[in-house]
Every structure is written in structure tokens, then in C-alpha cells.
Design an enzyme around this catalytic site. Sequence first.
Site, PDB file in Angstrom:
ATOM      1  N   CYS A  37      38.332  11.367  29.101  1.00  0.00           N
ATOM      2  CA  CYS A  37      36.883  11.544  28.992  1.00  0.00           C
ATOM      3  C   CYS A  37      36.386  11.245  27.583  1.00  0.00           C
ATOM      4  O   CYS A  37      35.184  11.248  27.353  1.00  0.00           O
ATOM      5  CB  CYS A  37      36.463  12.970  29.321  1.00  0.00           C
ATOM      6  N   CYS A 106      39.314  20.398  31.906  1.00  0.00           N
ATOM      7  CA  CYS A 106      38.600  20.937  30.748  1.00  0.00           C
ATOM      8  C   CYS A 106      39.169  22.309  30.364  1.00  0.00           C
ATOM      9  O   CYS A 106      39.266  22.638  29.178  1.00  0.00           O
ATOM     10  CB  CYS A 106      37.109  21.086  31.045  1.00  0.00           C
TER      11      CYS A 106
END
Lengths: 133, 212
Positions: A37, A106
Site C-alpha cells: 500500500c 494494517c
Amino acid sequence: MAYSDKVVDHYENPRNVGSFGKDEAGVGTGLVGAPACGDVMKLQIKVSPEGIIEDAKFKTFGCGSAIASSSLVTEWVKGKTLEEAAAIKNTEIAQHLALPPVKIHCSVLAEDAIKAAISDYKAKSGGKTEAAE
Amino acid sequence: MNQTPEVQNPGAEVTPCWSCKGPVAGRALFCSTCGAIQGPGNLDHFTRLGLPRRFAVEQAELDRQYFGFQRRLHPDRFATRSPREKALSQVQATALNEAYNTLKDPLKRAAYLLRLSGRKVDVESAGTIDDPQLLMESMEMREALAEADSVEEVSRHLSEAEANIADSHKDLAAAFAADDLDEAGRLVTRLKYLGKLADEARQRRAKLAAMK
């Protein structure tokens, strides 16, 4: 994709944003990234001579879930021993924030960040706290 | 009468045509016996586009190859053919687009080459990295961008990011030419971060420009 209320709360009111001086006494810094990301996360802890995490700060450039995960971890680690903090699992973070499957990584990043901060602190203090016990 | 298997030549294996059962090379688009369109087969993107497997690719040549194949395989040309032929032209066109989209982007092309060499590619996996130099650089650039509060200042950061991206493309070409895949892997990750920085800079510039 809708974020959970808890993610939105941490995203809009992130806790403990900022930095300690890297070379300050008792500070451990974890710097990790999620290349898929392009996220980068810095998580720092300030450890008392007794080995308790007194304070924690973070700075994250990434999506809302990455910011919320690191913000939450700084709240959780305060007052914990290094061993307790190292035992935080990404699954607990993901569960607390109700992260959807595509955002689980995450929470993994936040777990890796706290672990990196702890090992940086240990490397810098040369295991002094363990010796003092 | 010694027959050597051509393992070094991807797409050279011969299979029977689905329509007339005549022999068709894996790389062939059409049967040389009956002219029927064939399936896309299991080709790598370079072979599919008739290009050598290397990082250095001329954009003009890539475009020429792509449009050449696309003209022959486009589903519009098969509108009056059998359902099987229509379906095959669809999958051929999809495979061709995927090959083109992967190879025209230097980052994707580099990551793909690394994957073909059996390397783990960080930007394609959900893993965590801890390369301190790269992350420190990235953190500092993102902080500087976050503090920039005029269109001019953000534009300066964007130009810098774009210059760094262009340099990284050159470094990538050199790393692949020297067969230094570790370095190529590191550069692919750096490119990913620089691309993200440039995206953020463009968004920030648009936001600042709208506030004026």
C-alpha cells in the site's frame, strides 16, 4: 467500504500523534512499512527504568485503518511492561476496530511496529532493565 | 533422428486444434490448417507480445506489438463467428490487455520480471518491511509534503518525486542489465513508495488549488 465507528474515531481524533527524540533515554523506535500500500508507520515507546512503558507516540502515513491501528496500540501499551506489550496480537487490534478482511494487514503492521520498537529499545539499552531486576 | 525437447522456447509445444485437430503451436493465435482462433495458452506476458524477456522495453515497440495483436484478436472481428470462436477472442483479448498493462508500467514490469525469476516481490505481498533507510526517506518526504501548505510548495515536492521516479527507472534498468535482482527488488519497493508520494502530492495540490 465503510469504516467502523472506532476506526473513524481514531482517524479523526488520533491519540498520541508525534515523536520522541530517537536518541532520548528510554526511547525505542519502530519503523515499519507495508509496501503493497505504500504505508509507513513509526511507533515509539518511552520506557521507565523499571521497564514500564510510560508513554507512546506514533506517526503513520497510510489509510484510515493503519492510522487507527497504530493510534490504538499507543493507547494500549501505556502502563504495560515490555513483555505485556510484546504479547499484543494483531487479531485483538483487528477485532477491537472491527477491521474488514482486506484491512487485516494494517493491524499486522501495528503489531510489527510495537515489536520493532521494543527490540530497538532492548538493543539500545543493552538489556540493562533485565539486568537491574 | 534426435529430437530435442524445446524447453527453452516458451509457447513452442504443439497441441491439436480444438476445431480440426490439426497441429497448433502453443504460441499460435490461429490454426494453420483451418484458420480457427485458438485459446490464449499459458504464455508469459513477454512471449504473448512477441518481445524479449527483459526490463528495457521501448514504449513504441510495445505499443506496436500490442495494437498489432489486438487488431487480429479483437472480439468485433468475430461477431459473425461461432460462439466458441467469439468466446476465445474474448479471452485472447483479455490476456493481451493484461500483458500490455503489466509491461507498459515500469514498476509492474519490474515486479513481474522478479516474479518470473522466482523472487518474492514485496509490493505484491501483504508483508511488512523494515528497511530503515528506505522507510526513513519515505517518512521524511511524506512529513515534508504534509507540512507544505501552498500549491507552489507542493508542486516542488511533486517535481522532486517525479525526478526520483525517473532516476529509479534508470537504476532499475541498470540493475536488471547487471542481473542484480536484490537491488532490483529494493528499487521496486522504493518506486512503490515514490509513486504513493507523487499520488499524495497530486491530491494535496488539487485540494489546495480548490481552496484558493
